[in-house]
Design an enzyme around this catalytic site. Sequence first.
Site, PDB file in Angstrom:
ATOM      1  N   ASP A 273      65.511  53.148 104.766  1.00 12.24           N
ATOM      2  CA  ASP A 273      66.767  53.244 104.036  1.00 12.24           C
ATOM      3  C   ASP A 273      66.872  52.314 102.830  1.00 12.24           C
ATOM      4  OD1 ASP A 273      67.726  54.963 105.966  1.00 12.24           O
ATOM      5  OD2 ASP A 273      68.864  53.436 107.035  1.00 12.24           O
TER       6      ASP A 273
ATOM      7  N   GLU B 215      70.464  51.755 100.797  1.00  9.63           N
ATOM      8  CA  GLU B 215      71.872  52.122 100.669  1.00  9.63           C
ATOM      9  C   GLU B 215      72.537  51.142  99.710  1.00  9.63           C
ATOM     10  OE1 GLU B 215      73.707  54.251 104.453  1.00  9.63           O
ATOM     11  OE2 GLU B 215      72.964  52.267 104.974  1.00  9.63           O
TER      12      GLU B 215
ATOM     13  N   ARG C  78      67.567  46.629 111.770  1.00  7.44           N
ATOM     14  CA  ARG C  78      66.606  45.784 111.050  1.00  7.44           C
ATOM     15  C   ARG C  78      67.055  45.621 109.595  1.00  7.44           C
ATOM     16  NH1 ARG C  78      62.799  49.485 113.934  1.00  7.44           N
ATOM     17  NH2 ARG C  78      61.949  48.324 115.718  1.00  7.44           N
TER      18      ARG C  78
ATOM     19  N   GLU D 185      63.324  56.347 110.147  1.00  9.72           N
ATOM     20  CA  GLU D 185      64.126  56.324 108.930  1.00  9.72           C
ATOM     21  C   GLU D 185      63.810  55.070 108.125  1.00  9.72           C
ATOM     22  OE1 GLU D 185      68.903  56.238 107.915  1.00  9.72           O
ATOM     23  OE2 GLU D 185      68.212  57.439 109.616  1.00  9.72           O
TER      24      GLU D 185
ATOM     25  N   HIS E 235      71.440  47.524 100.621  1.00 13.54           N
ATOM     26  CA  HIS E 235      71.236  47.452 102.070  1.00 13.54           C
ATOM     27  C   HIS E 235      69.948  48.191 102.413  1.00 13.54           C
ATOM     28  CE1 HIS E 235      72.796  47.679 106.331  1.00 13.54           C
ATOM     29  NE2 HIS E 235      72.031  48.754 106.339  1.00 13.54           N
ATOM     30  N   THR E 236      69.040  47.535 103.137  1.00  8.75           N
ATOM     31  CA  THR E 236      67.798  48.183 103.569  1.00  8.75           C
ATOM     32  C   THR E 236      67.716  48.147 105.089  1.00  8.75           C
ATOM     33  OG1 THR E 236      66.424  46.160 103.511  1.00  8.75           O
ATOM     34  CG2 THR E 236      66.640  47.426 101.455  1.00  8.75           C
TER      35      THR E 236
END
Length: 302
Positions: free
Chosen positions: A112, A114, A138, A110, A127-128
């Site tokens: 991300d 967010e 992470r 995944e 947010h990553t």
Amino acid sequence: MASCSCSSFSCTRGPSVLLVCLLATAAFMVANAGNFNQDIDITWGDGRAKILNDGQLLTLTLDKASGSGFQSKNEYLFGKIDMQLKLVSGNSAGTVTAYYLSSQGTNHDEIDFEFLGNLTGEPYILHTNVFSQGKGNREQQFHLWFDPTADFHTYSILWNPQRIIFSVDGRPIREFKNSESIGVPYPKSQAMRIYSSLWNADDWATRGGLVKTDWTHAPFTATYQNFNADACVWSSGASSCSSQSTTSASANNAAWLSQELDSTDLERMKWVQNNYMIYNYCMDIKRFPQGLPSECAIASIS
């Protein structure tokens, strides 16, 4: 040149030969110029997600009853994915707009983005995270240097065999390198779809759940446009990155397959991280008392 078949990303001559194969086969590329009717399936929300303007615009809506979401029709195994978003405006506390790549299963991969909402006038948190073989943790988080609710901005994920680069309006903010040489799993063998959702997460999203969603401001809406995927499409167990498609090969078209950050990119990323990063797991010694994750030793910021 050693020969290999790239149809399943399994070259017997090793990863360096695989990359040569990939770079030589640019005709596999998919360039989706942003028609959501062609590229996207709305997956949940009971009518709260809408495709508008002949496929040029998409909206996700959240109210007290439900949020909404969509996924890409295609699965991808490596690519450069761009999406323009305009986030929920006003008091967005408690809401999360998620935009990410993901495979399926317990040991999923995944990548991300967010966007964690906040009170009116307070900054969003970007947010990553990167999961490989089911392992995440992470996280890097950022504030943005603009108001993401006032206009559209481009959020990009570049994913190739060597690295993942997160970018905002063409400016890199984070790089996650392939660190398999030191035993860190890297997402490279599981095809992923693009997903996005707008949902209520007021148990954790804003100040750790201290600030709840104010439903008097509902419905909340996030808007999307100009989706573009230059990528290897995975279908029926095979990739469109086929060594048979060499007649119109162009190294320029396949540049993202070997793209890395040059000195200018690194300086631009450093500016973001120095001025707008608010959390980096590679600096959180309290969280990892037994020692920071191995990849932190070679991360751009460690």
